[in-house]
Design a protein around this motif. Sequence first.
Motif, PDB file in Angstrom:
ATOM      1  N   LEU A  81       6.386  48.638  -0.818  1.00 37.82           N
ATOM      2  CA  LEU A  81       4.653  48.959  -0.983  1.00 37.82           C
ATOM      3  C   LEU A  81       3.990  49.850   0.005  1.00 37.82           C
ATOM      4  O   LEU A  81       2.970  50.636  -0.237  1.00 37.82           O
ATOM      5  N   TRP A  82       4.593  50.064   1.342  1.00 40.82           N
ATOM      6  CA  TRP A  82       4.347  50.839   2.168  1.00 40.82           C
ATOM      7  C   TRP A  82       4.591  52.321   2.064  1.00 40.82           C
ATOM      8  O   TRP A  82       5.445  52.668   1.395  1.00 40.82           O
ATOM      9  N   ASP A  83       3.728  53.059   2.182  1.00 43.90           N
ATOM     10  CA  ASP A  83       3.872  54.717   1.992  1.00 43.90           C
ATOM     11  C   ASP A  83       3.290  55.479   3.284  1.00 43.90           C
ATOM     12  O   ASP A  83       1.994  55.228   3.838  1.00 43.90           O
ATOM     13  N   ALA A  84       4.094  56.292   3.868  1.00 44.24           N
ATOM     14  CA  ALA A  84       3.857  56.917   4.922  1.00 44.24           C
ATOM     15  C   ALA A  84       2.782  57.901   4.765  1.00 44.24           C
ATOM     16  O   ALA A  84       2.202  58.340   5.962  1.00 44.24           O
ATOM     17  N   ASN A  85       2.256  58.248   3.537  1.00 48.33           N
ATOM     18  CA  ASN A  85       1.395  59.342   3.360  1.00 48.33           C
ATOM     19  C   ASN A  85       0.141  58.885   2.868  1.00 48.33           C
ATOM     20  O   ASN A  85      -0.949  59.505   2.817  1.00 48.33           O
ATOM     21  N   ARG A  86      -0.107  57.379   2.641  1.00 51.84           N
ATOM     22  CA  ARG A  86      -1.250  56.815   2.118  1.00 51.84           C
ATOM     23  C   ARG A  86      -1.576  55.610   2.673  1.00 51.84           C
ATOM     24  O   ARG A  86      -0.859  54.786   2.496  1.00 51.84           O
ATOM     25  N   ARG A  87      -3.022  55.604   2.929  1.00 47.87           N
ATOM     26  CA  ARG A  87      -3.479  54.279   3.340  1.00 47.87           C
ATOM     27  C   ARG A  87      -3.985  53.559   2.395  1.00 47.87           C
ATOM     28  O   ARG A  87      -4.868  54.083   1.629  1.00 47.87           O
ATOM     29  N   GLU A  88      -3.880  52.266   2.202  1.00 48.47           N
ATOM     30  CA  GLU A  88      -4.730  51.415   1.279  1.00 48.47           C
ATOM     31  C   GLU A  88      -6.106  51.591   1.698  1.00 48.47           C
ATOM     32  O   GLU A  88      -6.344  51.275   2.794  1.00 48.47           O
ATOM     33  N   THR A  89      -6.957  51.570   0.421  1.00 54.78           N
ATOM     34  CA  THR A  89      -8.498  51.475   0.878  1.00 54.78           C
ATOM     35  C   THR A  89      -8.725  50.289   0.936  1.00 54.78           C
ATOM     36  O   THR A  89      -8.078  49.139   0.802  1.00 54.78           O
ATOM     37  N   GLU A  90     -10.088  49.828   1.337  1.00 56.43           N
ATOM     38  CA  GLU A  90     -10.625  48.526   1.488  1.00 56.43           C
ATOM     39  C   GLU A  90     -10.783  47.747   0.166  1.00 56.43           C
ATOM     40  O   GLU A  90     -10.623  46.745   0.103  1.00 56.43           O
ATOM     41  N   ASP A  91     -11.197  48.557  -0.822  1.00 57.90           N
ATOM     42  CA  ASP A  91     -11.360  47.784  -2.203  1.00 57.90           C
ATOM     43  C   ASP A  91     -10.048  47.540  -2.651  1.00 57.90           C
ATOM     44  O   ASP A  91      -9.824  46.422  -3.346  1.00 57.90           O
ATOM     45  N   GLU A  92      -8.740  48.542  -2.316  1.00 55.17           N
ATOM     46  CA  GLU A  92      -7.795  48.033  -2.943  1.00 55.17           C
ATOM     47  C   GLU A  92      -6.981  46.691  -2.105  1.00 55.17           C
ATOM     48  O   GLU A  92      -6.601  45.809  -2.789  1.00 55.17           O
ATOM     49  N   LEU A  93      -7.198  46.628  -0.839  1.00 49.73           N
ATOM     50  CA  LEU A  93      -6.845  45.394  -0.190  1.00 49.73           C
ATOM     51  C   LEU A  93      -7.544  44.377  -0.644  1.00 49.73           C
ATOM     52  O   LEU A  93      -7.007  43.438  -0.792  1.00 49.73           O
ATOM     53  N   VAL A 105       6.835  32.761   2.130  1.00 52.86           N
ATOM     54  CA  VAL A 105       6.338  33.964   2.409  1.00 52.86           C
ATOM     55  C   VAL A 105       5.646  34.908   1.161  1.00 52.86           C
ATOM     56  O   VAL A 105       6.650  35.059   0.341  1.00 52.86           O
ATOM     57  N   LYS A 106       4.622  35.471   1.231  1.00 56.36           N
ATOM     58  CA  LYS A 106       4.144  36.020  -0.045  1.00 56.36           C
ATOM     59  C   LYS A 106       3.733  37.601   0.366  1.00 56.36           C
ATOM     60  O   LYS A 106       2.934  37.679   1.120  1.00 56.36           O
ATOM     61  N   GLU A 107       4.241  38.213  -0.341  1.00 58.02           N
ATOM     62  CA  GLU A 107       4.044  39.849  -0.131  1.00 58.02           C
ATOM     63  C   GLU A 107       2.482  40.408  -0.168  1.00 58.02           C
ATOM     64  O   GLU A 107       2.164  40.991   0.722  1.00 58.02           O
ATOM     65  N   LYS A 108       1.788  39.851  -1.124  1.00 57.74           N
ATOM     66  CA  LYS A 108       0.271  40.154  -1.271  1.00 57.74           C
ATOM     67  C   LYS A 108      -0.401  39.531  -0.154  1.00 57.74           C
ATOM     68  O   LYS A 108      -1.712  40.072  -0.166  1.00 57.74           O
ATOM     69  N   LEU A 109       0.047  38.940   0.792  1.00 59.60           N
ATOM     70  CA  LEU A 109      -0.952  38.501   1.787  1.00 59.60           C
ATOM     71  C   LEU A 109      -0.796  39.162   2.984  1.00 59.60           C
ATOM     72  O   LEU A 109      -1.321  38.836   4.053  1.00 59.60           O
ATOM     73  N   ARG A 110      -0.015  40.393   2.990  1.00 57.14           N
ATOM     74  CA  ARG A 110       0.048  41.101   3.961  1.00 57.14           C
ATOM     75  C   ARG A 110      -1.120  42.047   4.663  1.00 57.14           C
ATOM     76  O   ARG A 110      -2.114  42.045   3.574  1.00 57.14           O
ATOM     77  N   GLU A 111      -1.200  42.508   5.534  1.00 55.06           N
ATOM     78  CA  GLU A 111      -2.289  43.388   6.048  1.00 55.06           C
ATOM     79  C   GLU A 111      -2.188  44.641   5.426  1.00 55.06           C
ATOM     80  O   GLU A 111      -1.519  45.055   4.618  1.00 55.06           O
ATOM     81  N   VAL A 112      -3.331  45.165   5.659  1.00 56.81           N
ATOM     82  CA  VAL A 112      -3.454  46.698   4.823  1.00 56.81           C
ATOM     83  C   VAL A 112      -2.352  47.429   4.847  1.00 56.81           C
ATOM     84  O   VAL A 112      -1.540  47.562   6.042  1.00 56.81           O
ATOM     85  N   ASN A 113      -1.944  48.499   3.997  1.00 56.02           N
ATOM     86  CA  ASN A 113      -0.902  48.935   3.650  1.00 56.02           C
ATOM     87  C   ASN A 113      -0.804  50.625   3.947  1.00 56.02           C
ATOM     88  O   ASN A 113      -1.892  51.062   3.728  1.00 56.02           O
ATOM     89  N   GLY A 114       0.190  50.982   4.577  1.00 55.52           N
ATOM     90  CA  GLY A 114       0.188  52.616   4.510  1.00 55.52           C
ATOM     91  C   GLY A 114       0.195  53.264   5.954  1.00 55.52           C
ATOM     92  O   GLY A 114      -0.796  52.705   6.826  1.00 55.52           O
ATOM     93  N   VAL A 115       0.750  54.185   5.962  1.00 57.13           N
ATOM     94  CA  VAL A 115       0.727  55.522   7.185  1.00 57.13           C
ATOM     95  C   VAL A 115       1.314  54.778   8.304  1.00 57.13           C
ATOM     96  O   VAL A 115       2.238  55.306   9.118  1.00 57.13           O
ATOM     97  N   HIS A 116       0.616  53.759   8.979  1.00 58.45           N
ATOM     98  CA  HIS A 116       1.048  53.274  10.343  1.00 58.45           C
ATOM     99  C   HIS A 116       2.389  52.573  10.301  1.00 58.45           C
ATOM    100  O   HIS A 116       2.241  51.550   9.354  1.00 58.45           O
ATOM    101  N   THR A 117       3.401  52.715  11.045  1.00 59.18           N
ATOM    102  CA  THR A 117       4.635  52.010  10.749  1.00 59.18           C
ATOM    103  C   THR A 117       4.547  50.433  11.383  1.00 59.18           C
ATOM    104  O   THR A 117       5.292  49.638  10.730  1.00 59.18           O
ATOM    105  N   CYS A 118       3.421  50.112  11.863  1.00 55.12           N
ATOM    106  CA  CYS A 118       3.271  48.624  12.180  1.00 55.12           C
ATOM    107  C   CYS A 118       2.869  47.957  11.033  1.00 55.12           C
ATOM    108  O   CYS A 118       2.728  46.914  11.118  1.00 55.12           O
ATOM    109  N   ASP A 119       2.373  48.766   9.701  1.00 53.43           N
ATOM    110  CA  ASP A 119       2.054  48.013   8.569  1.00 53.43           C
ATOM    111  C   ASP A 119       3.181  48.227   7.680  1.00 53.43           C
ATOM    112  O   ASP A 119       3.014  47.499   6.653  1.00 53.43           O
ATOM    113  N   LYS A 120       4.403  48.269   8.054  1.00 52.61           N
ATOM    114  CA  LYS A 120       5.598  48.421   7.164  1.00 52.61           C
ATOM    115  C   LYS A 120       6.287  47.129   7.647  1.00 52.61           C
ATOM    116  O   LYS A 120       6.601  46.869   8.976  1.00 52.61           O
TER     117      LYS A 120
END
Length: 168
Positions: free
Chosen positions: A100-112, A59-74
Amino acid sequence: GSKTSKAVNRAWKEQVKNGMPLPESLYSSPFTRAAHTALLTFDEILINVEEAFQKRPVVKEKLREVNGVHTCDKRSPRSHIVKLFPQFDIEPGFSEEDELWDANRRETEDELTARLGLALQEIFIEDSKTYISLTIHGGASRALMRAIGARPYQLPTGGTFSILPRYR
């Protein structure tokens, strides 16, 4: 979901009979739905088999889906992942809570894209195997394709794609 993963499992079993090589290493997103997909996909092929043939997905943390805002991405706590998937290893440094999850900020496509590119670099540095499997979500797979300069491709649910990287 599960039905598609079981169909992919059957396809793997059939293709192995035709000479397709099996992955020598398995990696998974930390999200339980991806880890469950990996488990079902490789069940009785590389997972839940005789120890000599057993592979333990990492299990590798950086392989996760886009981060932030939506609780399904936590992601779930580390202890929950360990309890649900005792057949898996957790990469070193993996925190108990999702830092890594932030309730107030969504990861950008470039960051992902940058994160998935970094994850792939880390895997290539740390893992000398030839055939490597990553079980990740659709957004992460598109970001990985962007990171390596591959032609964008919308994978169907449970879909797979192969890459043949060239070292420069």
